[in-house]
Design a protein around this motif. Structure first.
Motif, PDB file in Angstrom:
ATOM      1  N   ARG A  95      59.860  29.662  46.977  1.00  0.00           N
ATOM      2  CA  ARG A  95      60.669  30.053  46.012  1.00  0.00           C
ATOM      3  C   ARG A  95      61.521  31.386  46.443  1.00  0.00           C
ATOM      4  O   ARG A  95      62.236  31.844  45.659  1.00  0.00           O
ATOM      5  N   GLY A  96      61.210  31.756  47.559  1.00  0.00           N
ATOM      6  CA  GLY A  96      61.834  33.034  48.134  1.00  0.00           C
ATOM      7  C   GLY A  96      61.458  34.223  47.668  1.00  0.00           C
ATOM      8  O   GLY A  96      62.030  35.331  47.463  1.00  0.00           O
ATOM      9  N   LEU A  97      60.059  34.339  46.917  1.00  0.00           N
ATOM     10  CA  LEU A  97      59.403  35.420  46.314  1.00  0.00           C
ATOM     11  C   LEU A  97      58.146  36.070  47.033  1.00  0.00           C
ATOM     12  O   LEU A  97      57.601  35.267  47.663  1.00  0.00           O
ATOM     13  N   ALA A  98      57.966  37.228  47.126  1.00  0.00           N
ATOM     14  CA  ALA A  98      56.769  37.768  47.733  1.00  0.00           C
ATOM     15  C   ALA A  98      55.678  37.527  46.896  1.00  0.00           C
ATOM     16  O   ALA A  98      55.556  37.535  45.586  1.00  0.00           O
ATOM     17  N   TYR A  99      54.641  36.828  47.586  1.00  0.00           N
ATOM     18  CA  TYR A  99      53.372  36.534  47.147  1.00  0.00           C
ATOM     19  C   TYR A  99      52.540  37.647  46.822  1.00  0.00           C
ATOM     20  O   TYR A  99      52.475  38.661  47.894  1.00  0.00           O
ATOM     21  N   GLY A 100      51.649  37.858  45.863  1.00  0.00           N
ATOM     22  CA  GLY A 100      50.689  38.799  45.663  1.00  0.00           C
ATOM     23  C   GLY A 100      49.372  38.201  44.882  1.00  0.00           C
ATOM     24  O   GLY A 100      49.505  37.186  44.460  1.00  0.00           O
ATOM     25  N   TYR A 101      48.305  38.786  45.211  1.00  0.00           N
ATOM     26  CA  TYR A 101      46.846  38.424  44.807  1.00  0.00           C
ATOM     27  C   TYR A 101      46.096  39.451  44.528  1.00  0.00           C
ATOM     28  O   TYR A 101      46.100  40.385  45.129  1.00  0.00           O
ATOM     29  N   ARG A 102      45.280  39.182  43.323  1.00  0.00           N
ATOM     30  CA  ARG A 102      44.323  40.174  42.694  1.00  0.00           C
ATOM     31  C   ARG A 102      42.914  39.511  42.499  1.00  0.00           C
ATOM     32  O   ARG A 102      43.054  38.460  41.641  1.00  0.00           O
ATOM     33  N   LEU A 103      41.976  39.926  42.914  1.00  0.00           N
ATOM     34  CA  LEU A 103      40.503  39.208  42.706  1.00  0.00           C
ATOM     35  C   LEU A 103      40.411  40.001  41.467  1.00  0.00           C
ATOM     36  O   LEU A 103      39.888  41.320  41.375  1.00  0.00           O
ATOM     37  N   LEU A 104      40.143  39.112  40.492  1.00  0.00           N
ATOM     38  CA  LEU A 104      39.539  40.022  38.998  1.00  0.00           C
ATOM     39  C   LEU A 104      38.019  39.835  38.768  1.00  0.00           C
ATOM     40  O   LEU A 104      37.696  40.943  38.018  1.00  0.00           O
ATOM     41  N   GLY A 105      37.382  39.151  39.312  1.00  0.00           N
ATOM     42  CA  GLY A 105      35.826  38.948  38.905  1.00  0.00           C
ATOM     43  C   GLY A 105      35.196  38.094  40.134  1.00  0.00           C
ATOM     44  O   GLY A 105      35.664  36.912  40.646  1.00  0.00           O
ATOM     45  N   ARG A 106      33.970  38.432  40.598  1.00  0.00           N
ATOM     46  CA  ARG A 106      33.282  37.558  41.537  1.00  0.00           C
ATOM     47  C   ARG A 106      31.728  37.943  41.073  1.00  0.00           C
ATOM     48  O   ARG A 106      31.286  38.932  41.038  1.00  0.00           O
ATOM     49  N   ASP A 131      37.259  34.746  39.398  1.00  0.00           N
ATOM     50  CA  ASP A 131      38.468  34.747  38.907  1.00  0.00           C
ATOM     51  C   ASP A 131      39.734  35.555  39.488  1.00  0.00           C
ATOM     52  O   ASP A 131      39.256  36.826  40.072  1.00  0.00           O
ATOM     53  N   CYS A 132      40.628  34.905  39.697  1.00  0.00           N
ATOM     54  CA  CYS A 132      41.855  35.699  40.192  1.00  0.00           C
ATOM     55  C   CYS A 132      43.329  35.472  39.679  1.00  0.00           C
ATOM     56  O   CYS A 132      43.576  34.694  38.867  1.00  0.00           O
ATOM     57  N   LEU A 133      44.179  36.535  39.860  1.00  0.00           N
ATOM     58  CA  LEU A 133      45.460  36.399  39.375  1.00  0.00           C
ATOM     59  C   LEU A 133      46.506  36.303  40.772  1.00  0.00           C
ATOM     60  O   LEU A 133      46.367  37.036  41.657  1.00  0.00           O
ATOM     61  N   HIS A 134      47.353  35.171  40.649  1.00  0.00           N
ATOM     62  CA  HIS A 134      48.390  34.894  41.645  1.00  0.00           C
ATOM     63  C   HIS A 134      49.520  35.456  41.163  1.00  0.00           C
ATOM     64  O   HIS A 134      49.950  35.345  39.804  1.00  0.00           O
ATOM     65  N   LEU A 135      50.374  36.249  41.982  1.00  0.00           N
ATOM     66  CA  LEU A 135      51.540  36.866  41.622  1.00  0.00           C
ATOM     67  C   LEU A 135      52.854  36.621  42.271  1.00  0.00           C
ATOM     68  O   LEU A 135      52.624  36.068  43.503  1.00  0.00           O
ATOM     69  N   ALA A 136      54.104  36.323  41.792  1.00  0.00           N
ATOM     70  CA  ALA A 136      55.317  35.994  42.333  1.00  0.00           C
ATOM     71  C   ALA A 136      56.232  37.287  42.122  1.00  0.00           C
ATOM     72  O   ALA A 136      56.871  37.108  40.733  1.00  0.00           O
ATOM     73  N   GLY A 137      56.710  37.530  43.063  1.00  0.00           N
ATOM     74  CA  GLY A 137      57.786  38.840  42.987  1.00  0.00           C
ATOM     75  C   GLY A 137      57.283  39.976  42.027  1.00  0.00           C
ATOM     76  O   GLY A 137      58.039  40.424  41.443  1.00  0.00           O
ATOM     77  N   GLY A 138      55.872  40.246  42.411  1.00  0.00           N
ATOM     78  CA  GLY A 138      55.204  41.343  41.463  1.00  0.00           C
ATOM     79  C   GLY A 138      54.937  40.836  40.001  1.00  0.00           C
ATOM     80  O   GLY A 138      54.365  41.574  39.212  1.00  0.00           O
TER      81      GLY A 138
END
Length: 241
Positions: A95-106, A131-138
């Motif tokens: 989609r032409g966006l910067a990918y981001g990722y955050r681990l929320l819990g393990r 548990d994690c969160l995926h980001l697109a364009g921040g």
């Protein structure tokens, strides 16, 4: 030696050797299996014995036999043709966006008492819950809750999921042979809406997936997408009678 401890026949041994190479990932999808003549020479057996082993592997969906071309490790089979195993990072990049990722819990844990599905996934071992969160364009793109069977993927217990998403890690490390998808529409809970930056009870799409390697369960995952963030597209042709 009891009947239950009887040594495997030669065609069972050949099948077991090939199946092991496929399920461990040593032979990836598309890999050419040695020819019948090569296997006859390796195991010192008849063509009938080799053919019996290859036929049973084909019936199990692990290999594809092509006339004049030989046998090849099969591509993973989906119970639904609508979806492939999605790589969220690749989708965001397309989609032409910067990918981001955050681990929320393990955390590692045993299956919940009375939960038959978790017990079946764990296979007598423990579960890794992520548990994690995926980001697109921040901006939030997907909220993920995943369980991994440590017995099926022991390396996952030591993997650093603060740097790589569990889905991307599994696609690169654990071969799978079958997947099941379930797609539903839900309203986000208050906590989910906050993490995804949505209004409370906003419409979302849920993708739930289970994967297997042979008869062994690997992972359960639930991915929650804002209703306007994800499309499910399939192309069909009419069946001809």
């Amino acid at each position: 030696m009891s009947d239950g401890d009887a040594a495997p026949t030669l065609h069972q041994r050949i099948r077991g050797d090939i199946e092991g190479r496929i399920l461990t990932g040593a032979w990836r999808p598309g890999h050419r299996v040695p020819s019948e003549h090569e296997l006859m020479a390796e195991y010192g057996c008849s063509r009938m014995t080799v053919n019996k082993a290859l036929s049973s592997l084909a019936e199990a969906g692990l290999i594809v036999r092509r006339r004049r071309a030989g046998s090849f490790v099969a591509r993973p089979h989906l119970q639904s043709v609508v979806l492939e195993i999605p790589d969220i990072q690749a989708e965001v990049s397309r989609r032409g966006l910067a990918y981001g990722y955050r681990l929320l819990g393990r955390r590692g844990r045993a299956p919940r008492r009375g939960d038959a599905d978790e017990a079946a996934l764990a296979g007598g071992g423990r579960l890794l819950e992520l548990d994690c969160l995926h980001l697109a364009g921040g901006r939030p793109f997907a909220l993920e809750h995943r369980l991994i069977a440590v017995a099926a993927a022991p390396e996952a217990a030591e993997a650093d999921f603060s740097e790589i998403s569990p889905g991307a890690w599994l696609l690169g490390h654990v071969p799978w042979t079958e997947a099941e998808h379930r797609i539903t529409a839900v309203n986000a809970t208050e906590a989910e809406a906050e993490l995804l930056g949505l209004d409370p009870a906003a419409a979302c799409l849920v993708l739930e997936r289970r994967t297997w390697r042979g008869g062994e369960r690997i992972t359960n995952v639930r991915q929650l997408f804002p209703g306007d963030a994800y499309d499910l597209v399939a192309r069909f042709a009419p069946a001809h009678g």
